[in-house]
Design an enzyme around this catalytic site. Structure first.
Site, PDB file in Angstrom:
ATOM      1  N   ASP A 161      12.445 -11.349   1.091  1.00 26.34           N
ATOM      2  CA  ASP A 161      11.968 -11.074   2.303  1.00 26.34           C
ATOM      3  C   ASP A 161      12.741 -10.443   3.200  1.00 26.34           C
ATOM      4  O   ASP A 161      13.870 -10.854   3.393  1.00 26.34           O
ATOM      5  CB  ASP A 161      11.357 -12.546   2.867  1.00 26.34           C
ATOM      6  N   TYR A 178       1.790  -5.957  18.087  1.00 31.33           N
ATOM      7  CA  TYR A 178       2.250  -5.098  16.957  1.00 31.33           C
ATOM      8  C   TYR A 178       2.775  -3.752  17.339  1.00 31.33           C
ATOM      9  O   TYR A 178       3.863  -3.299  16.981  1.00 31.33           O
ATOM     10  CB  TYR A 178       1.052  -4.857  15.810  1.00 31.33           C
ATOM     11  N   GLY A 218      -6.926  -5.448  21.939  1.00 31.97           N
ATOM     12  CA  GLY A 218      -5.596  -4.834  21.509  1.00 31.97           C
ATOM     13  C   GLY A 218      -6.016  -3.405  21.047  1.00 31.97           C
ATOM     14  O   GLY A 218      -5.063  -2.464  20.824  1.00 31.97           O
ATOM     15  N   LEU A 237       5.991 -10.205  -1.713  1.00 37.50           N
ATOM     16  CA  LEU A 237       4.378 -10.338  -2.528  1.00 37.50           C
ATOM     17  C   LEU A 237       3.606 -11.235  -1.959  1.00 37.50           C
ATOM     18  O   LEU A 237       2.787 -11.890  -2.581  1.00 37.50           O
ATOM     19  CB  LEU A 237       4.608 -10.822  -4.055  1.00 37.50           C
ATOM     20  N   PHE A 247       0.654  -1.119  -0.001  1.00 31.78           N
ATOM     21  CA  PHE A 247      -0.025   0.102   0.077  1.00 31.78           C
ATOM     22  C   PHE A 247       0.744   1.291   0.162  1.00 31.78           C
ATOM     23  O   PHE A 247       1.145   2.071  -1.010  1.00 31.78           O
ATOM     24  CB  PHE A 247      -0.878  -0.138   1.180  1.00 31.78           C
ATOM     25  N   VAL A 295      -9.770   0.486   8.607  1.00 36.31           N
ATOM     26  CA  VAL A 295     -11.186   0.840   8.528  1.00 36.31           C
ATOM     27  C   VAL A 295     -11.769   1.542   7.249  1.00 36.31           C
ATOM     28  O   VAL A 295     -12.859   1.397   7.161  1.00 36.31           O
ATOM     29  CB  VAL A 295     -11.428   1.305   9.966  1.00 36.31           C
ATOM     30  N   THR A 314       1.473  -9.960   0.368  1.00 34.48           N
ATOM     31  CA  THR A 314       0.117  -9.246   0.482  1.00 34.48           C
ATOM     32  C   THR A 314       0.362  -8.160  -0.880  1.00 34.48           C
ATOM     33  O   THR A 314      -0.807  -7.702  -1.324  1.00 34.48           O
ATOM     34  CB  THR A 314       0.113  -8.384   1.685  1.00 34.48           C
ATOM     35  N   SER A 316       7.442   3.741  11.264  1.00 31.24           N
ATOM     36  CA  SER A 316       6.892   3.326  12.581  1.00 31.24           C
ATOM     37  C   SER A 316       5.295   3.422  12.905  1.00 31.24           C
ATOM     38  O   SER A 316       4.732   3.580  11.764  1.00 31.24           O
ATOM     39  CB  SER A 316       7.552   4.365  13.833  1.00 31.24           C
TER      40      SER A 316
END
Length: 326
Positions: free
Chosen positions: A74, A161, A288, A56, A35, A204, A58, A136
């Site tokens: 990776d 995370y 979380g 690749l 993204f 979201v 995602t 970050s």
């Protein structure tokens, strides 16, 4: 080695105008088929020698501009990172596992992708003397004591995370202090924009848009009173380009708008801009999750010359228009 020249703090903050300061450099974008990374590659292609390192899993090659070189690999593999980093001047480190729920389900996997991968990038950058601009997250703050959140406020992450991103954040800044490496950590707030995939673990905004445009109910976790600072991906790209040329290295910067909206109000806004008949329904709170979030972006404004430009409603309407064209 070619070094990028600094952009004055009072310069006009436009990604296309920031590119000439990096012109002629070799840059690596980890996670560059994803993204944020693919938008960075777009902004840099043509003026720089752009490489993309992505497994690749995602991301997609379709997101990468033709002018960029794709290296399938990776960040968890130091050999892949070393190969991609050879001769690089600047690395934009976007690769990682970007999901609070996924980190709760698989904390070791999250650590390996977000922390171990970052260390491989930093070690390779030391060998190449390359500047590192690393992604970050607002998740480092957890539930803030107050809002808006300043960079010096307490760090109380509520998920694996968030812990991973706090470790990344510390490592990036300590590599500057200990080894003289030019580094910047950018604490992204809630990023949205084109190419953000819908689905279980997506942002979201993309989830709400997908639900509204397909006539499904918009699902709000908990009571919906939790607030978020939504920043458009084009503004995030601009912050990265500013960080790649700033003299103020070895620091962390909030990347947000300085405004916030409740998730319930966001759902209502999405229904409005999509002209949808979808209902808004509430589900169980997400493990979380944090209650309030809003950036204090003043440090980035002073030292990077960065200020978010895209308002939430206009950003949402642009996404709806893009979807209509497709």
């Amino acid at each position: 080695m070619v070094r990028p020249t600094a952009v004055p703090a009072d310069a006009e903050r436009d990604p296309t105008e920031a590119r000439p300061s990096l012109r002629g450099t070799t840059v690596l974008v980890t996670g560059g088929a994803g993204f944020v990374g693919s938008h960075l590659a777009d902004a840099l292609a043509g003026g720089c020698d752009v490489r993309v390192l992505d497994d690749l899993s995602t991301g997609s090659r379709r997101n990468v501009p033709d002018a960029a070189t794709v290296l399938e690999g990776d960040v968890r593999d130091p050999a892949d990172v070393a190969e991609a980093m050879a001769g690089v001047d600047v690395v934009f480190h976007e690769a990682g596992l970007v999901s609070v729920p996924a980190s709760v389900e698989a904390p070791v996997r999250s650590h390996e992708a977000n922390v171990a991968g970052t260390l491989h990038v930093l070690e390779a950058a030391r060998r190449e003397d390359a500047r590192v601009v690393a992604a970050s997250s607002v998740a480092v703050y957890g539930d803030p004591v107050d809002v808006p959140v300043h960079e010096g406020d307490p760090k109380r992450p509520t998920s694996p995370y968030g812990v991973d991103k706090l470790a990344l954040d510390h490592y990036v800044r300590r590599y500057h202090d200990l080894y003289g490496l030019e580094t910047v950590a950018l604490r992204y707030f809630n990023v949205y924009g084109p190419r953000q995939a819908g689905g279980e673990y997506s942002g979201v905004v993309s989830t709400f848009l997908e639900q509204a445009q397909s006539g499904q109910p918009l699902t709000v976790h908990g009571d919906g009173d939790q607030t978020r600072d939504f920043v458009h991906v084009s503004d995030v790209v601009a912050a990265n380009l500013a960080a790649a040329t700033t003299d103020h290295v070895g620091r962390a910067y909030n990347v947000g708008t300085g405004d916030s909206i409740s998730v319930s109000d966001l759902a209502d806004l999405v229904v409005d801009v999509t002209d949808s008949a979808s209902d808004v329904v509430h589900t169980d709170p997400r493990q979380g999750d944090v209650g309030r979030s809003e950036a204090d972006p003043s440090r980035a404004r002073r030292q990077l010359g960065f200020e978010a430009r895209v308002g939430l409603e206009s950003g949402l309407r642009d996404l709806v228009e893009r979807a209509a064209v497709v």
